[in-house]
Design an enzyme around this catalytic site. Structure first.
Site, short mmCIF file in Angstrom:
data_model
loop_
_atom_site.label_atom_id
_atom_site.label_comp_id
_atom_site.label_asym_id
_atom_site.label_seq_id
_atom_site.Cartn_x
_atom_site.Cartn_y
_atom_site.Cartn_z
CD GLU A 1 -10.79 -14.34 -27.04
OE1 GLU A 1 -12.01 -14.46 -27.20
OE2 GLU A 1 -10.30 -13.45 -26.33
CG HIS B 1 -18.42 -28.34 -46.38
ND1 HIS B 1 -18.70 -29.34 -47.27
CD2 HIS B 1 -17.55 -28.86 -45.48
CE1 HIS B 1 -18.06 -30.44 -46.92
NE2 HIS B 1 -17.35 -30.17 -45.84
CB CYS C 1 -25.35 1.10 -15.78
SG CYS C 1 -26.52 1.16 -17.12
CD GLU D 1 -14.80 -8.25 -27.88
OE1 GLU D 1 -15.88 -7.97 -27.37
OE2 GLU D 1 -14.04 -9.12 -27.42
CG ASN E 1 -26.04 -2.15 -13.19
OD1 ASN E 1 -26.31 -2.33 -14.36
ND2 ASN E 1 -25.16 -2.90 -12.55
N GLY E 2 -29.44 -2.36 -14.13
CA GLY E 2 -30.31 -3.54 -14.23
C GLY E 2 -31.50 -3.22 -15.12
CD1 TRP F 1 -23.30 -0.42 -23.23
CD2 TRP F 1 -25.15 -1.60 -22.77
NE1 TRP F 1 -23.51 -1.31 -24.26
CE2 TRP F 1 -24.63 -2.05 -24.01
CE3 TRP F 1 -26.31 -2.20 -22.29
CZ2 TRP F 1 -25.21 -3.06 -24.75
CZ3 TRP F 1 -26.91 -3.21 -23.03
CH2 TRP F 1 -26.36 -3.63 -24.25
NE ARG G 1 -20.88 -2.13 -13.84
CZ ARG G 1 -21.00 -3.42 -13.55
NH1 ARG G 1 -19.91 -4.13 -13.34
NH2 ARG G 1 -22.17 -3.98 -13.45
CE LYS H 1 -10.79 -10.35 -26.46
NZ LYS H 1 -12.07 -10.98 -26.60
CE LYS I 1 -14.29 -7.14 -18.40
NZ LYS I 1 -13.40 -7.64 -19.45
O1 M6R Z 1 -18.55 -11.80 -17.91
P1 M6R Z 1 -18.68 -12.93 -18.90
O2 M6R Z 1 -17.42 -13.69 -19.05
O3 M6R Z 1 -19.83 -13.82 -18.58
O4 M6R Z 1 -18.99 -12.22 -20.26
C1 M6R Z 1 -19.28 -12.96 -21.41
C2 M6R Z 1 -19.22 -12.11 -22.65
O5 M6R Z 1 -20.15 -11.08 -22.57
C3 M6R Z 1 -17.83 -11.53 -22.85
O6 M6R Z 1 -16.85 -12.52 -22.93
C4 M6R Z 1 -17.80 -10.68 -24.15
O7 M6R Z 1 -17.91 -11.50 -25.26
C5 M6R Z 1 -16.52 -9.86 -24.21
N1 M6R Z 1 -16.81 -8.62 -24.86
C6 M6R Z 1 -15.43 -10.54 -24.92
O8 M6R Z 1 -14.29 -9.80 -25.07
#
Ligand code: M6R
Length: 616
Positions: free
Chosen positions: A485, A508, A2, A492, A103-104, A77, A30, A489, A611
């Site tokens: 990674e 396996h 948020c 997501e 936020n929280g 969010w 966010r 990507k 984020k």
């Molecule tokens: O802020 P952080 O690096 O701790 O966040 C970790 C993950 O939430 C973050 O890397 C998430 O996987 C992203 N969506 C990756 O692109």
């Protein structure tokens, strides 16, 4: 999760609601389920909120035209309650005089809600947040002023919060408070004060900032800030600082060029961010590397992309003379490590420094077992930095696209530098060799510059798999961090189902899915794993798999057996190969970006994501 943006000013004729909405839009990464604004307007509170994205909600300037002199806005969010009107922030109390954004997560909200409802408070939403305005309302009813009421209310709440509160009868101040959720203040002394979930949100308006700490509360007046400790009520000094981020950080502009998406712009920033990381101070590296060498047991923890960077970092630190490092996902840490031996150390990697699982893991290790915490963090002043003994700040700068990319690249660069410093301190390599590795690490910035110039080739290959339903990513050794990674990507931002496996593991089980045309991306770093990887490629190829390989420019063997290759212009030297983790991942991040864009998706704000994940 948020985003929060508030503004209070003395300046006449400022388009306050529009500036608040614009600030909020810079925080939309966010969360983007619903949004709303509350303004103090001639003794009453005007609230406008809706489900959806800010641009849609503000069609015809609905948010911009909110009447009032100052106010606060929120982009959500969803955690507690669906993204519908009633659950959108701001929330108000029974009198409609108090409005609040949050936020929280308030962990004891159910008990508080029952208690408040029994005393006659009427709740409009399913959120945890709504207990706040009602608690504040009660304390105000007992004669406390707004600041003291907020102070008493937060004492009743367990969990994490960054909150901003306005009151219809307080025409010249608002109150903010934080615990374990970020909240920063921007100020134009004597004129205007802002509050936001991060600094880039107010960067186009001021560079003077104050970071509010956990368990602090502040009264914001136009161009003036008073900060107090929640527990004692004692007033404390403001620590103003000048933000040195480029103004471009909050805009889709780089070197005068306008970009369609933040993600594309941020990928193009990677070479300069690597160069910035390379010039970090020796002192920082020394104490970080020494702490690792001095520990008896070393763990590394993180989530998501940061975890994959951690895997590459762990590989490098051990390879260059450091201890064996155990990597554990932060969300698993507490369960996987029921005991920690004395003199343990945890390396935590995080872009935001606010990821709840990461914070939980380090607090557990530190508070329960006295472990030392060394962090690699991108956000100065974030929660993780406060729980750490040693901190390396990555030089990625603000990363606006939800999918992390430049942060990953600087995290690996930073950990590779630590690895080389470990090599120096442990005298396992001679200085000339270490210098050659360091030069190769710096050269990765030039390699990526070339990849950017030729990114059309990456796009072309990406389009060949853009409509696949399933894709495997396979690699060995250091290449695995890139492969994991690349797979994440694509999931997501392009919503393609991918799985990344250690290539040796693919036989396996995963191989059962391979049939004619099944795409498999191989990360083929030409290191000691190369020949074994060729065996794995052949296993897939002979079952009809479509082979897409990421290879060194001078590669021939993997090229011969692949359908398509993405070529990385690294030098043919052991040093360049050892430092190749970032360029090999960068092309996969870029490929995912092009695939998402080609499918008409929004790579900056993928569905269901936010984020920084501040829930456990
Ligand atoms: O802020 P952080 O690096 O701790 O966040 C970790 C993950 O939430 C973050 O890397 C998430 O996987 C992203 N969506 C990756 O692109």
């Amino acid at each position: 999760m948020c985003g929060i943006f508030g503004l209070i000013t003395k300046e006449k004729d400022l388009p306050v609601a529009r500036l608040i909405r614009e600030g909020l839009e810079r925080l939309e990464y966010r969360g983007y389920d619903s949004a709303g604004i509350a303004m103090v307007n001639k003794g009453h509170i005007e609230v406008r909120k809706k489900a959806g994205r800010i641009a849609d909600i503000n069609k015809d300037g609905w948010l911009d035209s909110t009447p009032g002199t100052f106010g606060v806005a929120h982009t959500r969010w969803a955690t507690h309650g669906k993204p519908v009107y009633n659950n959108a922030h701001p929330h108000v109390d029974c009198t409609g005089k108090i409005a609040l954004v949050h936020n929280g997560i308030i962990e004891n909200y159910q008990d508080l809600r029952k208690e408040l409802a029994m005393r006659g408070h009427a709740f409009q939403s399913d959120t945890d947040t709504e207990v706040f305005p009602h608690l504040i309302e009660e304390f105000m009813g007992k004669g406390f002023d707004l600041k003291d009421s907020v102070m008493e209310a937060v004492k009743r709440c367990k969990g994490a919060y960054g909150i901003v509160v306005i009151h219809a009868d307080n025409p010249d101040y608002m109150v903010v408070a934080r615990k374990e959720s970020p909240l920063v203040i921007g100020i134009i002394p004597g004129k205007t004060t802002f509050c936001a979930s991060d600094i880039p949100a107010f960067l186009p308006l001021t560079r003077e900032a104050i970071v509010l700490d956990d368990n602090e509360i502040a009264v914001l007046r136009p161009g003036e800030v008073e900060i107090y400790r929640v527990k004692s009520g004692e007033r404390i000094q403001n620590n103003h600082f000048q933000v040195n981020y480029s103004i471009d950080a909050a805009q889709k502009v780089l070197d005068g060029k306008a970009y369609k998406w933040f993600m594309h712009k941020e990928l193009h920033e990677v070479p300069r961010k690597i160069r910035d990381q390379m010039s970090m101070t020796q002192d920082r590296l020394d104490s970080f590397a020494q702490a690792i060498l001095d520990a008896d047991h070393v763990f590394i923890t993180a989530a998501g992309t940061a975890f994959y960077a951690a895997l590459a970092g762990k590989f490098q630190m051990t390879r260059f003379g450091g201890p064996y490092i155990q990597a554990i996902l932060c969300s698993e840490f507490i369960d996987a490590v029921p005991e920690m031996k004395p003199n343990s150390l945890v390396i935590a990697v995080s872009q935001s420094g606010e990821t709840a699982d990461t914070i939980e893991a380090v607090r557990y290790a530190r508070e329960k077992f006295g472990a030392k915490i060394c962090s690699i963090v991108n956000v100065v002043g974030s929660s993780l930095t406060r729980y750490s003994d040693e901190v390396i700040i990555t030089t990625a700068g603000p990363e606006i696209a939800v999918a992390s990319q430049k942060a990953y690249c600087t995290q690996i660069t930073a950990m590779s530098l630590v690895a080389l410093r470990i090599a120096e301190l442990s005298h396992k390599y001679d200085p000339a060799q270490i210098e050659a590795f360091r030069k190769a690490l710096l050269d990765t910035a030039d390699v990526i510059d070339h990849l950017i110039i030729e990114e059309g080739k990456i796009r072309e290959i990406g389009l060949k798999i853009a409509h696949a339903d399933n894709i495997y990513f396979l690699a060995r050794g250091l290449g695995q961090a890139a492969s994991l990674e690349g797979a994440l990507k694509l999931k997501e931002i392009a919503y393609i189902h991918t799985e990344a496996y250690a290539a040796g593991e693919s036989k396996h089980g995963p191989i059962a899915l391979i049939e004619e045309g099944f795409p498999i991306v191989f990360v083929a770093i030409p290191d000691q794993t190369y020949d074994r990887l060729i065996g794995n490629i052949m296993e897939m190829k002979s079952r009809g798999g479509m082979i897409i390989s990421v290879v060194a420019d001078y590669d021939s063997k993997v090229t011969e057996i692949s359908d398509y290759t993405i070529r990385i212009p690294i030098a043919n030297s052991p040093e360049a190969i050892a430092m190749a983790a970032v360029p090999f991942a960068f092309v996969l991040q870029t490929m995912a970006y092009f695939i998402a864009d080609s499918k008409g998706l929004d790579p900056d704000k993928p569905r269901n994501l936010a984020k920084s994940v501040t829930v456990k």
